[in-house]
Design an enzyme around this catalytic site. Structure first.
Site, PDB file in Angstrom:
ATOM      1  N   ARG A   1      29.157  25.180  22.936  1.00  0.00           N
ATOM      2  CA  ARG A   1      27.743  24.804  23.089  1.00  0.00           C
ATOM      3  C   ARG A   1      27.554  23.292  23.135  1.00  0.00           C
ATOM      4  O   ARG A   1      26.673  22.798  23.842  1.00  0.00           O
ATOM      5  CB  ARG A   1      26.916  25.416  21.963  1.00  0.00           C
ATOM      6  CG  ARG A   1      26.734  26.898  22.184  1.00  0.00           C
ATOM      7  CD  ARG A   1      25.948  27.521  21.080  1.00  0.00           C
ATOM      8  NE  ARG A   1      25.647  28.905  21.402  1.00  0.00           N
ATOM      9  CZ  ARG A   1      25.310  29.811  20.519  1.00  0.00           C
ATOM     10  NH1 ARG A   1      25.222  29.490  19.234  1.00  0.00           N
ATOM     11  NH2 ARG A   1      25.044  31.044  20.893  1.00  0.00           N
TER      12      ARG A   1
ATOM     13  N   LYS B   1      23.085  49.293  21.048  1.00  0.00           N
ATOM     14  CA  LYS B   1      21.752  49.892  20.991  1.00  0.00           C
ATOM     15  C   LYS B   1      21.043  49.980  22.334  1.00  0.00           C
ATOM     16  O   LYS B   1      20.904  48.979  23.033  1.00  0.00           O
ATOM     17  CB  LYS B   1      20.879  49.053  20.065  1.00  0.00           C
ATOM     18  CG  LYS B   1      21.219  49.217  18.599  1.00  0.00           C
ATOM     19  CD  LYS B   1      20.112  48.588  17.817  1.00  0.00           C
ATOM     20  CE  LYS B   1      20.370  48.554  16.342  1.00  0.00           C
ATOM     21  NZ  LYS B   1      19.512  47.545  15.732  1.00  0.00           N
TER      22      LYS B   1
ATOM     23  N   GLY C   1      26.631  37.175  23.444  1.00  0.00           N
ATOM     24  CA  GLY C   1      27.779  36.696  22.684  1.00  0.00           C
ATOM     25  C   GLY C   1      29.045  37.516  22.870  1.00  0.00           C
ATOM     26  O   GLY C   1      30.128  36.960  23.098  1.00  0.00           O
TER      27      GLY C   1
ATOM     28  N   GLY D   1      19.590  36.942  23.584  1.00  0.00           N
ATOM     29  CA  GLY D   1      18.223  37.475  23.672  1.00  0.00           C
ATOM     30  C   GLY D   1      17.443  36.843  24.817  1.00  0.00           C
ATOM     31  O   GLY D   1      16.709  37.532  25.528  1.00  0.00           O
TER      32      GLY D   1
HETATM   33  P1  AMP Z   1      24.786  44.837  20.964  1.00  0.00           P
HETATM   34  O1  AMP Z   1      24.442  43.833  19.913  1.00  0.00           O
HETATM   35  O2  AMP Z   1      23.820  45.947  21.085  1.00  0.00           O
HETATM   36  O3  AMP Z   1      25.124  44.190  22.296  1.00  0.00           O
HETATM   37  O4  AMP Z   1      26.121  45.539  20.472  1.00  0.00           O
HETATM   38  C1  AMP Z   1      27.336  44.860  20.305  1.00  0.00           C
HETATM   39  C2  AMP Z   1      28.176  45.644  19.338  1.00  0.00           C
HETATM   40  O5  AMP Z   1      28.322  46.965  19.793  1.00  0.00           O
HETATM   41  C3  AMP Z   1      29.577  45.097  19.158  1.00  0.00           C
HETATM   42  O6  AMP Z   1      29.700  44.643  17.836  1.00  0.00           O
HETATM   43  C4  AMP Z   1      30.473  46.307  19.397  1.00  0.00           C
HETATM   44  O7  AMP Z   1      31.503  46.443  18.455  1.00  0.00           O
HETATM   45  C5  AMP Z   1      29.518  47.465  19.256  1.00  0.00           C
HETATM   46  N1  AMP Z   1      29.940  48.657  19.991  1.00  0.00           N
HETATM   47  C6  AMP Z   1      30.029  48.822  21.313  1.00  0.00           C
HETATM   48  N2  AMP Z   1      30.469  50.057  21.612  1.00  0.00           N
HETATM   49  C7  AMP Z   1      30.687  50.682  20.442  1.00  0.00           C
HETATM   50  C8  AMP Z   1      31.144  51.981  20.081  1.00  0.00           C
HETATM   51  N3  AMP Z   1      31.491  52.872  21.016  1.00  0.00           N
HETATM   52  N4  AMP Z   1      31.182  52.291  18.791  1.00  0.00           N
HETATM   53  C9  AMP Z   1      30.836  51.393  17.843  1.00  0.00           C
HETATM   54  N5  AMP Z   1      30.414  50.162  18.110  1.00  0.00           N
HETATM   55  C10 AMP Z   1      30.343  49.806  19.397  1.00  0.00           C
END
Ligand code: AMP
Length: 436
Positions: free
Chosen positions: A36, A236, A393, A416
């Site tokens: 950054r 999510k 990230g 975000g």
């Molecule tokens: P997000 O903040 O929604 O972009 O999610 C990122 C996080 O999702 C990372 O820490 C990943 O480890 C987790 N993640 C992605 N796929 C899986 C999965 N199949 N099971 C558990 N965690 C996951």
């Protein structure tokens, strides 16, 4: 881009406040990742080269929120962890940052500036003041010479920053002629240093990094070269609904969904997903998204296989199976090889690619394989002529981990902010800048 940039204004002899993103990981006073900081250097250098007196401001972490949490839990709070002083030390000691100026353009001892020889490294012209506002800051700002840089202390140590308090914003603006926002990653927040300050400074423009972000993302959003393929992953669905809807509205050609997000879609379709991560309350939304994509003619691709582990023996039981063979005791942690190949195939011939979110729990090897495979496929498509944008990230970390950063057209500094921009939202930190 309809916003003015630093290149549109005269900086010579002006006091220029640059909102940068120096929110970097620091351990024991050492910067662990300087990406950054490096990202902000072109704008800082541009300002110095054009005779500006530069004031740098950033946030670092969330000190006041962490303090409150520590008080509630009765744990210790270390305010020293939130100081930008290590960044100041870094800026001073890294001569490779080339914080020097070519001579000229209004900068001379006669004009009140300092003489800046071409090869002269001016890292010793970097100063630090241990506050964000107040008398000490005002004095330091008033003493600045052209070509010098003053870094302020972490703005979030003041409650007024995140509250976008007008009085605090006015104090930040004291003695400032030109405001430059180069912190895209916080542009989706209306804070005092991203929005409030613009009400008290006459000239407000985008920095070079901000300009690059807006150009790449703006083109993908408004005028993408097709085929346009979006890849979304992560944990999510709920976080990504607005961006999914916007991508469908803008008729992205293909939408690839991986990561834990996919399980909400599968469970909504009636599949057993075992102990995989699901947002039950998002199941109706997942079905609606599928309908919407179908109606818009958007090809929505979900995984066909995944890497699962048995919840009783997560270390040794990893295997790739088809989604429909998942039983109640299994947890899906990554996309499988068939899916990685299908997704890579879907990227072939793409002219615009946007990727946000990992394909699995990529922090834990070997569950990074799916994400790395996608990183490779995006890099390959870029080599063949696609414009690729990676944001968030985790996906950026995966690209770096795979050593592919220089094979991606644009690595967005926003998480975000990138998602909100792609969702079609107007970012307050961008909106506040002067129109061309
Ligand atoms: P997000 O903040 O929604 O972009 O999610 C990122 C996080 O999702 C990372 O820490 C990943 O480890 C987790 N993640 C992605 N796929 C899986 C999965 N199949 N099971 C558990 N965690 C996951």
């Amino acid at each position: 881009m309809n916003k003015k940039t630093i290149k549109d204004v005269d900086l010579s002899g002006k006091t220029v406040f640059i909102r940068v993103d120096f929110n970097v990981p620091i351990k024991d006073g050492e910067i662990e990742d300087d990406t950054r900081i490096q990202g902000a250097i072109p704008t800082i250098k541009y300002a110095i080269d054009h005779g500006a007196k530069v004031v740098l401001a950033s946030h670092l972490g969330r000190p006041l929120k962490d303090k409150k949490k520590a008080e509630e839990k009765g744990t210790e709070f270390d305010p020293g962890k939130y100081s930008l002083k290590p960044v100041y030390e870094f800026l001073r000691s890294h001569s490779d940052l080339q914080l020097h100026s070519a001579a000229g353009e209004g900068v001379s001892p006669e004009s009140g500036g300092v003489a800046l020889g071409k090869a002269e490294i001016k890292n010793d012209a970097v100063f630090f003041v241990e506050d964000g506002v107040g008398e000490k800051v005002e004095e330091a700002v008033s003493r600045l010479q052209s070509g010098q840089v003053l870094l302020l202390e972490n703005l979030r140590l003041h409650a007024g920053e995140e509250k976008n308090d007008a009085e605090f914003a006015q104090k930040l603006a004291k003695g400032i002629d030109v405001y430059v926002n180069d912190a895209f990653g916080t542009a989706h927040r209306a804070h005092a240093s991203t929005e409030g300050i613009t009400h008290f400074v006459e000239t407000c423009v985008a920095g070079l990094l901000m300009e690059k972000e807006l150009e790449f993302l703006g083109k993908a959003l408004n005028n993408p070269e097709r085929p346009f393929v979006a890849i979304l992953g992560g944990a999510k669905v709920s976080d990504k609904i607005p961006v999914i809807e916007s991508l469908i509205d803008r008729k992205v050609d293909k939408l690839l969904i991986g990561g834990a997000m996919a399980y909400t879609f599968f469970k909504a379709q009636g599949y057993t997903v075992g102990k995989s991560l699901v947002e039950d309350d998002m199941m109706p939304t997942a079905l609606e998204i599928e309908e919407k994509a179908k109606a818009a003619g958007v090809e929505l691709l979900l995984p066909t296989d995944h890497q699962v582990v048995d919840s009783y023996d997560p270390i040794n039981s990893r295997k790739a199976i088809q989604i429909e063979f998942t039983n109640a005791g299994l947890v899906g942690l990554d996309i499988g090889p068939d899916t990685a190949a299908r997704f890579a195939n879907a990227l072939k011939g793409a002219k615009t690619i946007v990727w946000n979110g990992p394909m699995g729990m990529f922090e834990e090897k070997p569950f990074d394989e799916g994400t790395i495979a996608i990183a490779n496929a995006v890099a390959e498509a870029t080599e063949k002529g696609a414009t690729s944008i990676v944001g968030g990230g985790d996906s950026v970390a995966a690209v770096n981990q795979a050593g592919l950063a220089d094979k991606i057209s644009h690595i967005s500094t926003g998480g975000g902010a990138t998602l909100e921009f792609l969702a079609g939202d107007i970012l307050p930190g961008v909106e506040a800048l002067d129109n061309k």
